[in-house]
Design an enzyme around this catalytic site. Sequence first.
Site, PDB file in Angstrom:
ATOM      1  NE  ARG A   1      28.706  55.163  47.200  1.00  0.00           N
ATOM      2  CZ  ARG A   1      27.533  55.835  47.331  1.00  0.00           C
ATOM      3  NH1 ARG A   1      26.576  55.687  46.446  1.00  0.00           N
ATOM      4  NH2 ARG A   1      27.335  56.624  48.360  1.00  0.00           N
TER       5      ARG A   1
ATOM      6  CE1 TYR B   1      40.432  32.221  41.516  1.00  0.00           C
ATOM      7  CE2 TYR B   1      38.542  33.664  41.864  1.00  0.00           C
ATOM      8  CZ  TYR B   1      39.823  33.242  42.201  1.00  0.00           C
ATOM      9  OH  TYR B   1      40.475  33.849  43.232  1.00  0.00           O
TER      10      TYR B   1
ATOM     11  CG  ASP C   1      34.818  34.622  34.305  1.00  0.00           C
ATOM     12  OD1 ASP C   1      35.631  35.251  33.603  1.00  0.00           O
ATOM     13  OD2 ASP C   1      34.982  34.439  35.527  1.00  0.00           O
TER      14      ASP C   1
ATOM     15  CE  LYS D   1      42.742  36.912  37.450  1.00  0.00           C
ATOM     16  NZ  LYS D   1      43.188  37.273  38.769  1.00  0.00           N
TER      17      LYS D   1
HETATM   18  O1  P1T Z   1      40.686  38.234  41.427  1.00  0.00           O
HETATM   19  P1  P1T Z   1      39.490  38.966  40.880  1.00  0.00           P
HETATM   20  O2  P1T Z   1      39.835  40.173  40.088  1.00  0.00           O
HETATM   21  O3  P1T Z   1      38.461  39.240  41.936  1.00  0.00           O
HETATM   22  O4  P1T Z   1      38.800  37.982  39.798  1.00  0.00           O
HETATM   23  C1  P1T Z   1      38.217  36.760  40.129  1.00  0.00           C
HETATM   24  C2  P1T Z   1      38.251  35.832  38.935  1.00  0.00           C
HETATM   25  C3  P1T Z   1      37.109  35.696  38.159  1.00  0.00           C
HETATM   26  N1  P1T Z   1      37.082  34.892  37.079  1.00  0.00           N
HETATM   27  C4  P1T Z   1      38.159  34.189  36.706  1.00  0.00           C
HETATM   28  C5  P1T Z   1      38.096  33.298  35.506  1.00  0.00           C
HETATM   29  C6  P1T Z   1      39.347  34.290  37.432  1.00  0.00           C
HETATM   30  O5  P1T Z   1      40.409  33.580  37.020  1.00  0.00           O
HETATM   31  C7  P1T Z   1      39.401  35.129  38.594  1.00  0.00           C
HETATM   32  C8  P1T Z   1      40.611  35.239  39.436  1.00  0.00           C
HETATM   33  N2  P1T Z   1      41.561  34.237  39.219  1.00  0.00           N
HETATM   34  C9  P1T Z   1      42.748  34.086  39.860  1.00  0.00           C
HETATM   35  C10 P1T Z   1      43.174  34.921  40.827  1.00  0.00           C
HETATM   36  C11 P1T Z   1      43.555  32.943  39.437  1.00  0.00           C
HETATM   37  O6  P1T Z   1      44.769  32.879  39.746  1.00  0.00           O
HETATM   38  O7  P1T Z   1      42.992  32.069  38.764  1.00  0.00           O
END
Ligand code: P1T
Length: 380
Positions: free
Chosen positions: A46, A99, A171, A196
């Site tokens: 961890r 988001y 972000d 992403k």
């Molecule tokens: O899904 P995760 O890895 O926890 O990330 C969250 C997140 C944070 N910031 C942005 C700009 C994002 O687009 C996302 C996650 N977004 C999607 C799942 C979506 O379809 O927009």
Amino acid sequence: MGFKTDAIHAGQEPDPSTGAVTVPIYQTSTYVQEGLGKHKGFEYARTQNPTRMALEKNMAVLERGVAGYAFASGMAAETAITQLLLKQGDHAVCSDNTYGGTFRLFDKIVRHFGIDFTYVNTGDLAAIEQSIRPNTRMIFIETPTNPVMAITDIGAVSAIAHRTDCRVVVDNTFMSSYFQRPLELGADIVVHSTTKYLNGHSDSVGGIVVLKRQDDAERLQFIQNAAGAILSPFDSFLVLRGIKTLPVRMEAHNVNGMAMAQYLSAKKQVQKIYYPGLPSHPGHALAKKQMSGFGAMLAFDLGSLDNARNFLSRVRLCSLAESLGGVETLISHPATMTHASVPAEHRSKLGISDGLVRISVGIEDIEDLIADLENAFAAL
Ligand code: P1T
């Protein structure tokens, strides 16, 4: 080194025990110690894992920070940032269009720890100035925003924030480090959902935070270990591998994104289109200044829920799915999918109408993507 070289090499050395060119997946929970207090810097996974640490070093270089820390998801990364910057009685300013999960985290969880949030259009600098209080410790911006691609001036917001003891968090998920580097523009902390573009193949969920200040980095390292939402070795390996092709993928996404925006602009069924690469986009000039590409995320309004439903029921090559940033094209309906947790009234104010469709344009042949959409448009 150049960005493409760093994407492939930064933070990675041939494995010391075998010479393996690729950083191995160190799938272990612990490390043997030679005696009390005698070890090679690795005690428990961890706290330290060589695969994860290679990814963290790589991203610190790509985002021009002092250190990076990888988490189990983008949301876990954002949670850790709130643990770093905010305590009871503090105030934070956040983009009114992020988001949906980011809004949900702040509104449904962090707020209950006695932290106040103000949501503003961060494209409006006067609105930001007005929202700052003596106890404001964080301005959280997403640029471009998910899903309407609004642009915030990272440098200008940072200049405002730094008049007081307030950090700017960006972000950077939609642009990736290839097209936009917030720390160079003045921000303090950058966060990504590695799910992403960084990973890029829709086969891993993760998040990363890169910091500019050494004191913040040391505290976040403590939080990563103490709160424990670490990225697994296998996911770290996948993201590290994905990043090696980030520059070539982003260039291909960019070309397809622009071609798709031009195609959609000419369709009579499209009432409005949101893509910062189009001169008609209100943030076009700023996007050109602070990003080196426009990416492949775009949204378009088909005017009604019925139109959106009919359209989405006819796509075949484009997959109806949440998420974005993979090599394959994903298409979604923000009002009922990614942004369902945003109150309806707030959604419509932002342009997230029932007719809005979002597309994450992949790197397939653009002719095939357009043929798929042509068939869907025929239903309207
Ligand atoms: O899904 P995760 O890895 O926890 O990330 C969250 C997140 C944070 N910031 C942005 C700009 C994002 O687009 C996302 C996650 N977004 C999607 C799942 C979506 O379809 O927009």
